[in-house]
Design a protein around this motif. Structure first.
Motif, PDB file in Angstrom:
ATOM      1  N   MET A   1       0.831  -1.213   0.000  1.00 61.36           N
ATOM      2  CA  MET A   1       0.000   0.000   0.000  1.00 61.36           C
ATOM      3  C   MET A   1       0.858   1.253   0.000  1.00 61.36           C
ATOM      4  O   MET A   1       0.586   2.214  -0.732  1.00 61.36           O
ATOM      5  CB  MET A   1      -0.915   0.009   1.229  1.00 61.36           C
ATOM      6  N   ILE A   2       1.896   1.254   0.830  1.00 59.11           N
ATOM      7  CA  ILE A   2       2.772   2.424   0.917  1.00 59.11           C
ATOM      8  C   ILE A   2       3.448   2.681  -0.431  1.00 59.11           C
ATOM      9  O   ILE A   2       3.464   3.814  -0.929  1.00 59.11           O
ATOM     10  CB  ILE A   2       3.825   2.215   2.025  1.00 59.11           C
ATOM     11  N   LEU A   3       3.989   1.618  -1.025  1.00 60.46           N
ATOM     12  CA  LEU A   3       4.669   1.765  -2.315  1.00 60.46           C
ATOM     13  C   LEU A   3       3.707   2.255  -3.395  1.00 60.46           C
ATOM     14  O   LEU A   3       4.029   3.166  -4.171  1.00 60.46           O
ATOM     15  CB  LEU A   3       5.287   0.426  -2.738  1.00 60.46           C
ATOM     16  N   GLY A   4       2.519   1.648  -3.442  1.00 59.64           N
ATOM     17  CA  GLY A   4       1.557   2.007  -4.474  1.00 59.64           C
ATOM     18  C   GLY A   4       0.997   3.399  -4.329  1.00 59.64           C
ATOM     19  O   GLY A   4       0.719   4.077  -5.332  1.00 59.64           O
ATOM     20  N   ASN A   5       0.835   3.858  -3.094  1.00 55.99           N
ATOM     21  CA  ASN A   5       0.277   5.186  -2.873  1.00 55.99           C
ATOM     22  C   ASN A   5       1.321   6.291  -3.005  1.00 55.99           C
ATOM     23  O   ASN A   5       0.981   7.450  -3.236  1.00 55.99           O
ATOM     24  CB  ASN A   5      -0.403   5.258  -1.498  1.00 55.99           C
ATOM     25  N   LEU A   6       2.596   5.916  -2.861  1.00 57.17           N
ATOM     26  CA  LEU A   6       3.663   6.902  -3.041  1.00 57.17           C
ATOM     27  C   LEU A   6       4.053   7.065  -4.508  1.00 57.17           C
ATOM     28  O   LEU A   6       4.498   8.141  -4.918  1.00 57.17           O
ATOM     29  CB  LEU A   6       4.902   6.481  -2.233  1.00 57.17           C
ATOM     30  N   ASP A   7       3.884   5.994  -5.294  1.00 58.07           N
ATOM     31  CA  ASP A   7       4.379   6.034  -6.675  1.00 58.07           C
ATOM     32  C   ASP A   7       3.438   5.251  -7.597  1.00 58.07           C
ATOM     33  O   ASP A   7       3.315   4.025  -7.487  1.00 58.07           O
ATOM     34  CB  ASP A   7       5.783   5.420  -6.711  1.00 58.07           C
ATOM     35  N   GLU A   8       2.773   5.944  -8.510  1.00 57.93           N
ATOM     36  CA  GLU A   8       1.854   5.302  -9.455  1.00 57.93           C
ATOM     37  C   GLU A   8       2.584   4.317 -10.371  1.00 57.93           C
ATOM     38  O   GLU A   8       2.025   3.282 -10.758  1.00 57.93           O
ATOM     39  CB  GLU A   8       1.142   6.360 -10.304  1.00 57.93           C
ATOM     40  N   ASP A   9       3.814   4.635 -10.723  1.00 54.08           N
ATOM     41  CA  ASP A   9       4.573   3.723 -11.581  1.00 54.08           C
ATOM     42  C   ASP A   9       4.859   2.407 -10.858  1.00 54.08           C
ATOM     43  O   ASP A   9       4.830   1.327 -11.465  1.00 54.08           O
ATOM     44  CB  ASP A   9       5.899   4.373 -12.012  1.00 54.08           C
ATOM     45  N   MET A  10       5.164   2.499  -9.563  1.00 54.25           N
ATOM     46  CA  MET A  10       5.383   1.285  -8.780  1.00 54.25           C
ATOM     47  C   MET A  10       4.096   0.478  -8.672  1.00 54.25           C
ATOM     48  O   MET A  10       4.111  -0.758  -8.736  1.00 54.25           O
ATOM     49  CB  MET A  10       5.900   1.649  -7.382  1.00 54.25           C
ATOM     50  N   ARG A  11       2.964   1.163  -8.542  1.00 54.03           N
ATOM     51  CA  ARG A  11       1.669   0.482  -8.494  1.00 54.03           C
ATOM     52  C   ARG A  11       1.429  -0.297  -9.784  1.00 54.03           C
ATOM     53  O   ARG A  11       1.029  -1.454  -9.758  1.00 54.03           O
ATOM     54  CB  ARG A  11       0.548   1.505  -8.276  1.00 54.03           C
ATOM     55  N   SER A  12       1.700   0.313 -10.919  1.00 55.20           N
ATOM     56  CA  SER A  12       1.509  -0.352 -12.212  1.00 55.20           C
ATOM     57  C   SER A  12       2.471  -1.525 -12.369  1.00 55.20           C
ATOM     58  O   SER A  12       2.103  -2.587 -12.889  1.00 55.20           O
ATOM     59  CB  SER A  12       1.722   0.652 -13.353  1.00 55.20           C
ATOM     60  N   PHE A  13       3.707  -1.341 -11.911  1.00 59.95           N
ATOM     61  CA  PHE A  13       4.718  -2.397 -12.015  1.00 59.95           C
ATOM     62  C   PHE A  13       4.304  -3.627 -11.202  1.00 59.95           C
ATOM     63  O   PHE A  13       4.363  -4.767 -11.681  1.00 59.95           O
ATOM     64  CB  PHE A  13       6.063  -1.860 -11.532  1.00 59.95           C
ATOM     65  N   LEU A  14       3.848  -3.409  -9.963  1.00 61.77           N
ATOM     66  CA  LEU A  14       3.482  -4.512  -9.088  1.00 61.77           C
ATOM     67  C   LEU A  14       2.161  -5.163  -9.481  1.00 61.77           C
ATOM     68  O   LEU A  14       1.904  -6.321  -9.150  1.00 61.77           O
ATOM     69  CB  LEU A  14       3.412  -4.034  -7.634  1.00 61.77           C
ATOM     70  N   ASP A  15       1.338  -4.448 -10.219  1.00 58.67           N
ATOM     71  CA  ASP A  15       0.055  -4.993 -10.646  1.00 58.67           C
ATOM     72  C   ASP A  15       0.235  -6.235 -11.522  1.00 58.67           C
ATOM     73  O   ASP A  15      -0.614  -7.127 -11.549  1.00 58.67           O
ATOM     74  CB  ASP A  15      -0.728  -3.926 -11.416  1.00 58.67           C
ATOM     75  N   GLN A  16       1.349  -6.304 -12.229  1.00 65.08           N
ATOM     76  CA  GLN A  16       1.611  -7.440 -13.111  1.00 65.08           C
ATOM     77  C   GLN A  16       1.769  -8.750 -12.330  1.00 65.08           C
ATOM     78  O   GLN A  16       1.543  -9.828 -12.864  1.00 65.08           O
ATOM     79  CB  GLN A  16       2.882  -7.185 -13.928  1.00 65.08           C
TER      80      GLN A  16
END
Length: 330
Positions: A183-198
């Protein structure tokens, strides 16, 4: 060769097929993949690590503003599962015969199996049919691991006094932490959210296979008809209860049904209870094998039951869009 397309045509295929394949291997040739090295690390011993990574990837997709919804869903699932299991456990105690069994089933096995749930199976099913918020509901379900909730039920029934030390808050935090980090990573960085979504969907067949390597079909035979009946009760009663409660609350009911299982850790519950109170010692052996049989039965049957419910909803004009259940426009 269309392996992925074939699996996707099978209801829950990305989870069911690897799990059953591994269970067959583990039953017929348990040492085939237990050869050490990367092979055993990936195909046998990886379930917890892969599920933790799955939860981290899932957590990255959760907007911090909606986490309260996930907690509400988790609390609802936990409460529904416990209440239903406790009620049937009480019925079993009230109607037990002179041998201490109800319909051949140890009442302590009823509570241990029906109040517990297989977190890995839940994550796999919700990963396919649920939303990001639904997956995060798993964070609260760690509370039904082990003998703690069984102890609570027995305490309420007056069967034994409360025993400290059977549940550690650290166990709960250990499950929640990967989700929070995601949650922290995804809310701090949209690119990280997209990367982890895979990683969310890719990991499902791999940890499903590893879960299957912990299933042995022989446990069904050893548990007898009582163990199989206990598994059927867990799937169709607690699973259906979760389905109906979620449907009444206008949440995705498939997520509620996905809680209708028994986890492998429940097998140790009867012995833990007997260690705290010798009054249960006489039924420990039969309760243990019956809970083990319930674990295997629910691991096989629940995905099939969920697939049936999904098809039923689809025939009624519903569709799944990113884990959200929507009514088709006529």
């Amino acid at each position: 060769m269309k392996i992925k397309a074939t699996l996707e045509r099978i209801p829950g295929g990305m989870m069911v097929v690897p799990l059953l394949l591994a269970a067959i291997i583990n039953t017929l040739a348990p040492d085939l993949l237990r050869i050490g090295g990367f092979t055993q690390a990936l195909f046998v011993d990886s379930a917890n690590a892969l599920i933790a990574l799955f939860l981290l990837c899932t957590g990255a997709q959760i907007n911090v503003k909606t986490f309260g919804v996930s907690l509400a869903k988790g609390a609802t699932l936990l409460t529904t599962k416990w209440v239903v299991g406790a009620i049937f456990g009480l019925i079993a105690y009230m109607l037990a015969g002179d041998n201490g069994l109800w319909l051949g089933i140890a009442p302590i096995a009823v509570i241990a199996a029906m109040t517990n749930s297989n977190g890995g199976l839940f994550v796999a099913l919700v990963g396919q049919y649920g939303s990001k918020e639904d997956r995060a509901a798993y964070s609260l379900l760690a509370l039904n691991d082990g003998p703690f909730l069984t102890m609570v039920a027995l305490t309420i029934f007056g069967a034994m006094g409360f025993v400290d030390g059977l549940f550690s808050p650290i166990s709960f935090i250990a499950v929640l932490l990967p989700i929070l980090i995601g949650m922290i990573l995804g809310n701090l960085d949209e690119d990280m959210r997209s990367f982890l979504d895979q990683g969310s969907s890719m990991l499902i067949p791999f940890f499903a296979f590893a879960l299957g390597m912990g299933i042995n079909f022989k446990a069904i035979i050893e548990g007898g008809l009582g163990g199989i009946a206990l598994g059927l009760m867990t799937v169709f009663i607690t699973g259906t209860a979760g389905y109906l409660v979620f449907k009444a609350l206008k949440w995705n009911p498939i997520v509620g049904a996905a809680e209708g299982s028994t986890a492998g850790n429940a097998v140790a519950t009867p012995a833990a209870i007997a260690a705290a109170s010798t009054g249960f010692a006489s039924v420990v052996d039969i309760a243990t094998v019956q809970v083990a049989a319930s674990t295997v039965t629910t691991a096989i049957l629940l995905p099939l039951y969920v697939a049936f419910l999904v098809k039923r909803l689809e025939k009624k004009g519903y569709l799944f869009d990113n884990g959200n259940l929507l009514k088709k426009e006529v």
